[in-house]
Design a protein around this motif. Sequence first.
Motif, PDB file in Angstrom:
ATOM      1  N   HIS A 141       0.894  -1.120   0.076  1.00 30.01           N
ATOM      2  CA  HIS A 141       0.051   0.035   0.059  1.00 30.01           C
ATOM      3  C   HIS A 141       1.020   1.205   0.077  1.00 30.01           C
ATOM      4  O   HIS A 141       2.225   1.119   0.081  1.00 30.01           O
ATOM      5  CB  HIS A 141      -1.120   0.061   1.222  1.00 30.01           C
ATOM      6  N   HIS A 142       0.241   2.461   0.014  1.00 32.33           N
ATOM      7  CA  HIS A 142       1.080   3.577  -0.220  1.00 32.33           C
ATOM      8  C   HIS A 142       0.830   4.789   0.780  1.00 32.33           C
ATOM      9  O   HIS A 142      -0.567   4.851   1.242  1.00 32.33           O
ATOM     10  CB  HIS A 142       0.899   4.064  -1.447  1.00 32.33           C
ATOM     11  N   LEU A 143       1.663   5.436   1.344  1.00 35.90           N
ATOM     12  CA  LEU A 143       1.432   6.698   2.180  1.00 35.90           C
ATOM     13  C   LEU A 143       1.936   7.609   1.020  1.00 35.90           C
ATOM     14  O   LEU A 143       3.027   7.614   0.595  1.00 35.90           O
ATOM     15  CB  LEU A 143       2.376   6.614   3.181  1.00 35.90           C
ATOM     16  N   ILE A 155       5.443   6.547   0.236  1.00 37.42           N
ATOM     17  CA  ILE A 155       6.117   5.395   0.793  1.00 37.42           C
ATOM     18  C   ILE A 155       5.429   4.360   0.853  1.00 37.42           C
ATOM     19  O   ILE A 155       4.086   4.568   1.021  1.00 37.42           O
ATOM     20  CB  ILE A 155       6.289   5.885   2.496  1.00 37.42           C
ATOM     21  N   GLU A 156       5.935   3.223   0.332  1.00 39.06           N
ATOM     22  CA  GLU A 156       5.226   1.739   0.158  1.00 39.06           C
ATOM     23  C   GLU A 156       5.397   1.209   1.679  1.00 39.06           C
ATOM     24  O   GLU A 156       6.305   1.254   2.537  1.00 39.06           O
ATOM     25  CB  GLU A 156       6.057   1.013  -0.861  1.00 39.06           C
ATOM     26  N   PHE A 157       4.420   0.408   1.923  1.00 37.15           N
ATOM     27  CA  PHE A 157       4.227  -0.538   3.203  1.00 37.15           C
ATOM     28  C   PHE A 157       3.196  -1.629   3.133  1.00 37.15           C
ATOM     29  O   PHE A 157       2.377  -1.573   2.143  1.00 37.15           O
ATOM     30  CB  PHE A 157       3.615   0.288   4.383  1.00 37.15           C
ATOM     31  N   ASN A 158       3.539  -2.724   3.930  1.00 35.94           N
ATOM     32  CA  ASN A 158       2.312  -3.643   3.987  1.00 35.94           C
ATOM     33  C   ASN A 158       2.176  -3.986   5.280  1.00 35.94           C
ATOM     34  O   ASN A 158       2.991  -3.741   6.119  1.00 35.94           O
ATOM     35  CB  ASN A 158       2.735  -4.754   3.009  1.00 35.94           C
ATOM     36  N   ILE A 178      -4.967   0.564  -1.306  1.00 35.59           N
ATOM     37  CA  ILE A 178      -5.226   1.401  -0.342  1.00 35.59           C
ATOM     38  C   ILE A 178      -4.044   2.579  -0.364  1.00 35.59           C
ATOM     39  O   ILE A 178      -3.124   2.243  -0.335  1.00 35.59           O
ATOM     40  CB  ILE A 178      -5.162   0.579   1.009  1.00 35.59           C
ATOM     41  N   LYS A 179      -4.594   3.962  -0.054  1.00 43.44           N
ATOM     42  CA  LYS A 179      -3.746   4.867  -0.069  1.00 43.44           C
ATOM     43  C   LYS A 179      -3.961   5.768   1.195  1.00 43.44           C
ATOM     44  O   LYS A 179      -5.213   5.996   1.242  1.00 43.44           O
ATOM     45  CB  LYS A 179      -3.643   5.883  -1.272  1.00 43.44           C
ATOM     46  N   PHE A 180      -3.053   6.210   1.947  1.00 41.11           N
ATOM     47  CA  PHE A 180      -3.216   6.967   2.973  1.00 41.11           C
ATOM     48  C   PHE A 180      -2.581   8.471   2.752  1.00 41.11           C
ATOM     49  O   PHE A 180      -1.406   8.200   2.228  1.00 41.11           O
ATOM     50  CB  PHE A 180      -2.501   6.580   4.380  1.00 41.11           C
ATOM     51  N   TYR A 181      -3.325   9.295   2.977  1.00 38.97           N
ATOM     52  CA  TYR A 181      -2.661  10.974   2.593  1.00 38.97           C
ATOM     53  C   TYR A 181      -2.228  11.461   3.808  1.00 38.97           C
ATOM     54  O   TYR A 181      -3.165  11.537   4.914  1.00 38.97           O
ATOM     55  CB  TYR A 181      -3.651  11.717   1.835  1.00 38.97           C
TER      56      TYR A 181
END
Length: 142
Positions: free
Chosen positions: A94-96, A105-108, A132-135
Amino acid sequence: MEATLDNLKSILAASNYKLTAQRKIILQILIDNRGEHLSAEEVYNIVKTEDPGIGLATVYRTLELFCELGIIQQLTFDENCRRYELETGEEHHHHLVCSKCGKVIEFNDEVLEEFESELEKKYSFKVTEHKIKFYGYCEDCQ
């Protein structure tokens, strides 16, 4: 599957496409910049240093073809710019997204993957994809 020119070449061949010199340059740029989420314009700016004869339209068409073949993914983090990342077949992530500087920023997260599994069970629904993207603001922009 690790993204190498050889296995990407076989994906192209399976759909009756050749690995032209232009496609090879663009693929290599995507491989070399893995995790960077480049825009078409950023790919083009790098391409120009390798082969000044490749036009922006060629870059756009090539990226579109690579998306169709599942070689890359198109990502939209804001309304103004599509970005691309190599499809590696590795674990889903997912991405921030920083709302100020645009840093991605990638995360899982196992919790999100468990949540998806629970949704499938609870609603008898087969999830085939999720994004899923968080801003917010990165550490530098806070």
